[in-house]
Motif scaffolding. Structure first.
Motif, PDB file in Angstrom:
ATOM      1  N   LEU A  93       0.826  -1.201   0.000  1.00 35.98           N
ATOM      2  CA  LEU A  93       0.000   0.000   0.000  1.00 35.98           C
ATOM      3  C   LEU A  93       0.860   1.250   0.000  1.00 35.98           C
ATOM      4  N   SER A  94       0.318   2.307  -0.603  1.00 35.75           N
ATOM      5  CA  SER A  94       0.971   3.618  -0.572  1.00 35.75           C
ATOM      6  C   SER A  94       0.595   4.286   0.740  1.00 35.75           C
ATOM      7  N   LEU A  95       1.579   4.572   1.548  1.00 30.69           N
ATOM      8  CA  LEU A  95       1.338   5.120   2.881  1.00 30.69           C
ATOM      9  C   LEU A  95       1.934   6.521   3.010  1.00 30.69           C
ATOM     10  N   PRO A  96       1.435   7.342   3.930  1.00 28.89           N
ATOM     11  CA  PRO A  96       0.324   7.068   4.834  1.00 28.89           C
ATOM     12  C   PRO A  96      -1.036   7.212   4.153  1.00 28.89           C
ATOM     13  N   LEU A  97      -2.081   6.698   4.819  1.00 29.46           N
ATOM     14  CA  LEU A  97      -3.439   6.785   4.303  1.00 29.46           C
ATOM     15  C   LEU A  97      -4.219   7.820   5.095  1.00 29.46           C
ATOM     16  N   PHE A  98      -5.165   8.471   4.401  1.00 27.56           N
ATOM     17  CA  PHE A  98      -5.990   9.498   5.032  1.00 27.56           C
ATOM     18  C   PHE A  98      -7.460   9.206   4.766  1.00 27.56           C
ATOM     19  N   THR A  99      -8.300   9.606   5.699  1.00 24.40           N
ATOM     20  CA  THR A  99      -9.732   9.418   5.512  1.00 24.40           C
ATOM     21  C   THR A  99     -10.189  10.198   4.278  1.00 24.40           C
ATOM     22  N   GLY A 100     -11.058   9.572   3.505  1.00 25.21           N
ATOM     23  CA  GLY A 100     -11.554  10.215   2.294  1.00 25.21           C
ATOM     24  C   GLY A 100     -10.637  10.070   1.105  1.00 25.21           C
ATOM     25  N   GLY A 101      -9.404   9.600   1.320  1.00 28.05           N
ATOM     26  CA  GLY A 101      -8.458   9.419   0.219  1.00 28.05           C
ATOM     27  C   GLY A 101      -8.533   8.012  -0.355  1.00 28.05           C
ATOM     28  N   LYS A 102      -8.130   7.873  -1.591  1.00 26.80           N
ATOM     29  CA  LYS A 102      -8.171   6.581  -2.262  1.00 26.80           C
ATOM     30  C   LYS A 102      -7.059   5.673  -1.747  1.00 26.80           C
ATOM     31  N   VAL A 103      -7.405   4.416  -1.477  1.00 30.37           N
ATOM     32  CA  VAL A 103      -6.417   3.426  -1.071  1.00 30.37           C
ATOM     33  C   VAL A 103      -5.747   2.889  -2.342  1.00 30.37           C
ATOM     34  N   GLU A 104      -4.428   3.090  -2.446  1.00 25.44           N
ATOM     35  CA  GLU A 104      -3.695   2.706  -3.649  1.00 25.44           C
ATOM     36  C   GLU A 104      -2.455   1.908  -3.304  1.00 25.44           C
ATOM     37  N   GLY A 105      -1.877   1.284  -4.336  1.00 27.10           N
ATOM     38  CA  GLY A 105      -0.594   0.629  -4.172  1.00 27.10           C
ATOM     39  C   GLY A 105       0.524   1.638  -4.274  1.00 27.10           C
ATOM     40  N   GLU A 106       1.746   1.186  -4.036  1.00 29.11           N
ATOM     41  CA  GLU A 106       2.903   2.072  -4.115  1.00 29.11           C
ATOM     42  C   GLU A 106       2.996   2.727  -5.480  1.00 29.11           C
ATOM     43  N   GLN A 107       3.407   3.980  -5.490  1.00 24.27           N
ATOM     44  CA  GLN A 107       3.526   4.788  -6.706  1.00 24.27           C
ATOM     45  C   GLN A 107       2.200   4.917  -7.445  1.00 24.27           C
ATOM     46  N   GLY A 108       1.082   4.783  -6.721  1.00 25.72           N
ATOM     47  CA  GLY A 108      -0.230   4.933  -7.334  1.00 25.72           C
ATOM     48  C   GLY A 108      -0.689   3.733  -8.145  1.00 25.72           C
ATOM     49  N   ALA A 109       0.010   2.611  -8.034  1.00 24.62           N
ATOM     50  CA  ALA A 109      -0.332   1.421  -8.815  1.00 24.62           C
ATOM     51  C   ALA A 109      -1.569   0.737  -8.231  1.00 24.62           C
ATOM     52  N   ALA A 110      -2.175  -0.141  -9.039  1.00 18.68           N
ATOM     53  CA  ALA A 110      -3.324  -0.918  -8.575  1.00 18.68           C
ATOM     54  C   ALA A 110      -2.867  -1.962  -7.552  1.00 18.68           C
ATOM     55  N   ILE A 111      -3.802  -2.405  -6.727  1.00 25.89           N
ATOM     56  CA  ILE A 111      -3.512  -3.413  -5.716  1.00 25.89           C
ATOM     57  C   ILE A 111      -3.954  -4.772  -6.247  1.00 25.89           C
ATOM     58  N   HIS A 112      -3.009  -5.670  -6.458  1.00 28.12           N
ATOM     59  CA  HIS A 112      -3.299  -6.986  -7.021  1.00 28.12           C
ATOM     60  C   HIS A 112      -3.300  -8.040  -5.922  1.00 28.12           C
ATOM     61  N   VAL A 113      -4.190  -9.024  -6.093  1.00 28.05           N
ATOM     62  CA  VAL A 113      -4.273 -10.152  -5.161  1.00 28.05           C
ATOM     63  C   VAL A 113      -4.232 -11.449  -5.960  1.00 28.05           C
ATOM     64  N   VAL A 114      -3.723 -12.502  -5.330  1.00 28.27           N
ATOM     65  CA  VAL A 114      -3.596 -13.785  -6.021  1.00 28.27           C
ATOM     66  C   VAL A 114      -3.966 -14.917  -5.075  1.00 28.27           C
ATOM     67  N   LEU A 115      -4.339 -16.048  -5.688  1.00 24.71           N
ATOM     68  CA  LEU A 115      -4.568 -17.288  -4.946  1.00 24.71           C
ATOM     69  C   LEU A 115      -3.402 -18.217  -5.248  1.00 24.71           C
ATOM     70  N   ILE A 116      -2.695 -18.617  -4.194  1.00 22.19           N
ATOM     71  CA  ILE A 116      -1.460 -19.381  -4.338  1.00 22.19           C
ATOM     72  C   ILE A 116      -1.640 -20.796  -3.788  1.00 22.19           C
ATOM     73  N   ASP A 117      -1.049 -21.764  -4.496  1.00 24.83           N
ATOM     74  CA  ASP A 117      -0.866 -23.097  -3.927  1.00 24.83           C
ATOM     75  C   ASP A 117       0.532 -23.114  -3.336  1.00 24.83           C
ATOM     76  N   THR A 118       0.623 -23.021  -2.012  1.00 26.32           N
ATOM     77  CA  THR A 118       1.938 -22.874  -1.387  1.00 26.32           C
ATOM     78  C   THR A 118       2.781 -24.139  -1.477  1.00 26.32           C
ATOM     79  N   ASN A 119       2.170 -25.247  -1.849  1.00 30.36           N
ATOM     80  CA  ASN A 119       2.974 -26.460  -2.060  1.00 30.36           C
ATOM     81  C   ASN A 119       3.909 -26.293  -3.246  1.00 30.36           C
ATOM     82  N   THR A 120       3.457 -25.521  -4.251  1.00 25.40           N
ATOM     83  CA  THR A 120       4.249 -25.313  -5.465  1.00 25.40           C
ATOM     84  C   THR A 120       4.731 -23.879  -5.602  1.00 25.40           C
ATOM     85  N   GLY A 121       4.077 -22.934  -4.898  1.00 21.21           N
ATOM     86  CA  GLY A 121       4.408 -21.516  -5.052  1.00 21.21           C
ATOM     87  C   GLY A 121       3.785 -20.885  -6.273  1.00 21.21           C
TER      88      GLY A 121
END
Length: 442
Positions: A93-121
């Motif tokens: 996350l891009s920090l610090p965060l403020f109320t009313g402000g958009k939650v973004e990734g570092e450098q204003g990038a989108a926040i991506h999420v993934v589903l991982i099988d940790t047995n294989t990575g």
């Protein structure tokens, strides 16, 4: 006859007396059996629980081995085919965060999420699990601060943070994200309240599988690092990471808006981050004098470190030693020395020998004293410089003929106006990236 009859009657009485205790014993024994059955019935649940706990303890000691189709560890999270499924935030996350402000990734990038099988990575790209819907929630900042991340679903749910009574929902926006081939992107999110009212004074974002998906399959939830959410009023005084060249100078660490340091800098004509960096390069001692004794060494180091994270522009400056414009020194936009120009060839500053640096230092000092004579370049003009051509002349000399040394060399040379200046054997092609940051310690 009478005597025999009395004898028989006496025997009958004795038999009856013997039968009575036997009947009582039967009744007592029956009562004992009934009590024992009741006792066993009451002990059965306790015995079952003790046996179950002992079995679980024995299974846990077996390590990775599996018995009767059950996992050896009660904390193990398995999906179909024995996969260990876990959600992860791929973006910070891009920090610090403020109320009313958009939650973004570092450098204003989108926040991506993934589903991982940790047995294989590897990312889970197929199967129903790869396209589930996820809920975005807020967690306590002190949730799972240990290295062990094998929390239970109940532990995760117990740390979910809801809005304060009478307040708007704590997190608003796109509170669900759908995975596609195991990857998803979080939409717009906004905090409506600060984090100062909870015990840790920090939040985390969390992800969990939405209700109705992956029934019967345990998918471990995801969490971000703990962070603080401040009221939007603080954004007016927020520092920038990294700062921009045209930012007000108070955007730098240790310089408070309208504080004493800010006023001292403004009074000295330093208004922007670029102004600050230029004086750091040209005369750092003067800058320290401007800031005064209130600026400790530790504060100074933090201030300079933050300022130097600023991205430089592509502007270049050249100062020529004379009107012939045969030899000149190149500076970046904050006046750091980048290199030497000689007969339309560029030599990076870090490739010069000690004697060459001595000569260049003289030009640099002269340039600083006569900055009105410095010419600004956009970088493209320097790309037209010719490459070094082979000649019979020594490759350790500048291919510019005689060079006039400046008086800054303190007349140490017996015939300064006519001596050549040695240069590296292979001059570098002019590359704007090389012209930024390649400074010499002056």
């Amino acid at each position: 006859m009478q005597t025999r009859k009395r004898i028989l009657e006496g025997e009958d009485d004795q038999q009856q007396e013997r039968k009575r205790p036997a009947l009582a014993s039967v009744i007592v024994e029956a009562l004992k059996v009934d009590s024992l059955q009741k006792l066993c019935s009451s002990l059965e649940p306790i015995l079952r629980r003790v046996v179950s706990e002992e079995v679980e303890r024995a299974l846990a000691k077996l390590g990775p081995a599996k018995l009767t189709g059950r996992s050896s560890s009660p904390k193990r999270i398995e999906g179909p085919d024995g996969r260990n499924l876990q959600l992860h935030f791929r973006s910070r996350l891009s920090l610090p965060l403020f109320t009313g402000g958009k939650v973004e990734g570092e450098q204003g990038a989108a926040i991506h999420v993934v589903l991982i099988d940790t047995n294989t990575g590897h990312v889970v790209t197929s199967g129903p699990e790869s396209s589930v819907k996820l809920d975005v929630i807020v967690l306590e900042g002190d949730f799972n601060t240990e290295d062990d991340e094998s929390w239970t679903q109940e532990e995760f749910e117990s740390h979910v943070v809801k809005e304060r009574e009478g307040k708007r929902p704590l997190l608003t926006g796109d509170l669900q994200v759908t995975l596609k081939e195991g990857v998803g992107t979080i939409g717009e999110l906004t905090f409506t309240d600060n984090s100062s009212w909870i015990r840790s004074r920090k939040f985390r974002l969390g992800l969990k599988v939405a209700s109705g998906y992956c029934e019967g399959i345990r998918v471990r939830e995801a969490k971000t690092e703990a962070f603080t959410v401040k009221d939007h009023r603080g954004e007016l005084y927020k520092k920038h990471y990294p700062p921009a060249l045209n930012d007000d100078v108070w955007r730098l660490e240790k310089i408070g808006k309208d504080g004493s340091f800010h006023k001292r800098l403004n009074n000295a004509g330093i208004f922007s981050v670029e102004d600050f960096l230029r004086l750091v390069v040209r005369d750092p001692q003067k800058l320290r004098t401007i800031l005064g004794s209130g600026m400790s060494n530790k504060m100074w180091d933090a201030l300079i470190e933050h300022a130097k994270t600023c991205a430089l522009s592509g502007k270049l400056y050249v100062y020529y030693s004379d009107d012939s414009r045969n030899v000149g020194v190149v500076f970046n936009n904050i006046y750091e020395l980048s290199g030497l120009i000689a007969s339309e060839q560029y030599f990076p500053a870090d490739s010069l020998s000690d004697s060459q640096k001595l000569y260049v230092d003289g030009l640099v000092k002269k340039a600083y004293d006569n900055w009105n004579l410095v010419i600004e370049y956009d970088g493209k003009s320097l790309l037209n410089f010719k490459q070094n051509k082979k000649s019979s002349a020594s490759r350790d000399e500048l291919p510019v003929g005689p060079v006039d040394y400046p008086n800054a060399l303190d007349n140490q040379l017996s015939d300064p106006p006519r001596l050549p200046v040695p240069v590296p054997s292979e001059p570098s092609p002019v590359d704007p990236n090389m012209l930024i940051g390649g400074k010499v310690n002056l």
